[in-house]
Design an enzyme around this catalytic site. Structure first.
Site, PDB file in Angstrom:
ATOM      1  N   TYR A  28       0.834  -1.199   0.000  1.00 46.93           N
ATOM      2  CA  TYR A  28       0.000   0.000   0.000  1.00 46.93           C
ATOM      3  C   TYR A  28       0.873   1.255   0.000  1.00 46.93           C
ATOM      4  O   TYR A  28       0.643   2.184  -0.782  1.00 46.93           O
ATOM      5  CB  TYR A  28      -0.922  -0.023   1.226  1.00 46.93           C
ATOM      6  CG  TYR A  28      -1.758   1.214   1.374  1.00 46.93           C
ATOM      7  CD1 TYR A  28      -2.851   1.444   0.548  1.00 46.93           C
ATOM      8  CD2 TYR A  28      -1.452   2.173   2.336  1.00 46.93           C
ATOM      9  CE1 TYR A  28      -3.612   2.596   0.670  1.00 46.93           C
ATOM     10  CE2 TYR A  28      -2.204   3.318   2.479  1.00 46.93           C
ATOM     11  CZ  TYR A  28      -3.291   3.522   1.639  1.00 46.93           C
ATOM     12  OH  TYR A  28      -4.035   4.672   1.759  1.00 46.93           O
ATOM     13  N   GLU A  50     -11.916   5.758   4.600  1.00 40.14           N
ATOM     14  CA  GLU A  50     -11.317   6.661   5.592  1.00 40.14           C
ATOM     15  C   GLU A  50     -12.318   6.929   6.719  1.00 40.14           C
ATOM     16  O   GLU A  50     -11.936   7.001   7.888  1.00 40.14           O
ATOM     17  CB  GLU A  50     -10.861   7.973   4.954  1.00 40.14           C
ATOM     18  CG  GLU A  50      -9.697   7.849   3.985  1.00 40.14           C
ATOM     19  CD  GLU A  50      -8.351   7.562   4.618  1.00 40.14           C
ATOM     20  OE1 GLU A  50      -8.251   7.497   5.870  1.00 40.14           O
ATOM     21  OE2 GLU A  50      -7.378   7.393   3.859  1.00 40.14           O
ATOM     22  N   TRP A  58      -5.483   1.962  10.078  1.00 37.86           N
ATOM     23  CA  TRP A  58      -5.684   1.841   8.629  1.00 37.86           C
ATOM     24  C   TRP A  58      -5.404   0.411   8.174  1.00 37.86           C
ATOM     25  O   TRP A  58      -6.056  -0.091   7.263  1.00 37.86           O
ATOM     26  CB  TRP A  58      -4.815   2.842   7.874  1.00 37.86           C
ATOM     27  CG  TRP A  58      -5.042   2.734   6.393  1.00 37.86           C
ATOM     28  CD1 TRP A  58      -4.148   2.314   5.451  1.00 37.86           C
ATOM     29  CD2 TRP A  58      -6.251   3.023   5.668  1.00 37.86           C
ATOM     30  NE1 TRP A  58      -4.726   2.314   4.207  1.00 37.86           N
ATOM     31  CE2 TRP A  58      -6.021   2.757   4.315  1.00 37.86           C
ATOM     32  CE3 TRP A  58      -7.514   3.478   6.049  1.00 37.86           C
ATOM     33  CZ2 TRP A  58      -6.992   2.928   3.325  1.00 37.86           C
ATOM     34  CZ3 TRP A  58      -8.486   3.653   5.060  1.00 37.86           C
ATOM     35  CH2 TRP A  58      -8.212   3.379   3.728  1.00 37.86           C
TER      36      TRP A  58
END
Length: 192
Positions: A28, A50, A58
């Protein structure tokens, strides 16, 4: 450069230390975070994820992203905007996602807002808040803000339009992840 702000991977590359050693997080970091992302659907997905991330890591969301995509119709705003009470209950029962009713309902409501816009309008709106000039690259994580005047303004405008779970910190995280800003720290190979 402080050693704690970058980490060297098994491939010898220096990365922002937040990427750690988890293979998915490293991918990522290397392939997505900080790269310009355009399109109503991709930005709606990013804003939705988000929002789900608020209060969580995350990495948790990233690991659940395939299931989120599956149960939220690949984040197609027109489809998600049509979700009703039965869909909300289906999503609340799905252990593969974050089961938070307020966040699920926000995604559906936000999809309605995006679906009401003309094609490309959501992308243009989001990117209209990107800083016009690149700031100095952060040397340390301490130099990376949680919010900026742009993320505050974006949050305010989205809320004015009826969007939810779009606070200024969440919007700054979106700006980072979608490449509106580039916060790879000095020393990271992506900062080169």
């Amino acid at each position: 450069m402080r050693v704690t702000d970058v980490i060297f991977g098994s491939d010898g590359r220096a990365r922002c230390a937040w990427a750690g050693t988890d293979a998915e997080y490293v991918r990522y970091h290397d392939e997505e975070w900080g790269r310009p992302l355009h399109g109503d659907r991709p930005l709606f997905e990013k804003a939705s994820l988000e929002g789900f991330q608020a209060g969580l890591s995350w990495l948790t969301i990233l690991r659940k992203r395939p299931r989120f995509r599956e149960v939220f119709a690949d984040f197609e705003p027109a489809v998600v905007a049509g979700f009703g009470p039965d869909d909300i209950e289906r999503l609340m029962a799905d252990a593969g996602i974050v089961r938070n009713r307020a966040k699920i309902e926000a995604v559906i409501g936000n999809a309605e807002r995006v679906h009401e816009m003309a094609p490309g309008e959501f992308d243009a709106l989001m990117w209209s808040f990107a800083p016009t000039a690149a700031g100095d690259r952060p040397e340390t994580f301490a130099g990376v803000p949680a919010t900026t005047p742009e993320s505050l303004a974006l949050s305010k405008e989205l809320r004015r339009r009826g969007f939810r779970f779009v606070g200024p910190t969440t919007m700054y995280a979106l700006m980072q992840s979608s490449g509106m800003v580039d916060d790879h720290v000095v020393g990271c190979w992506r900062a080169a």
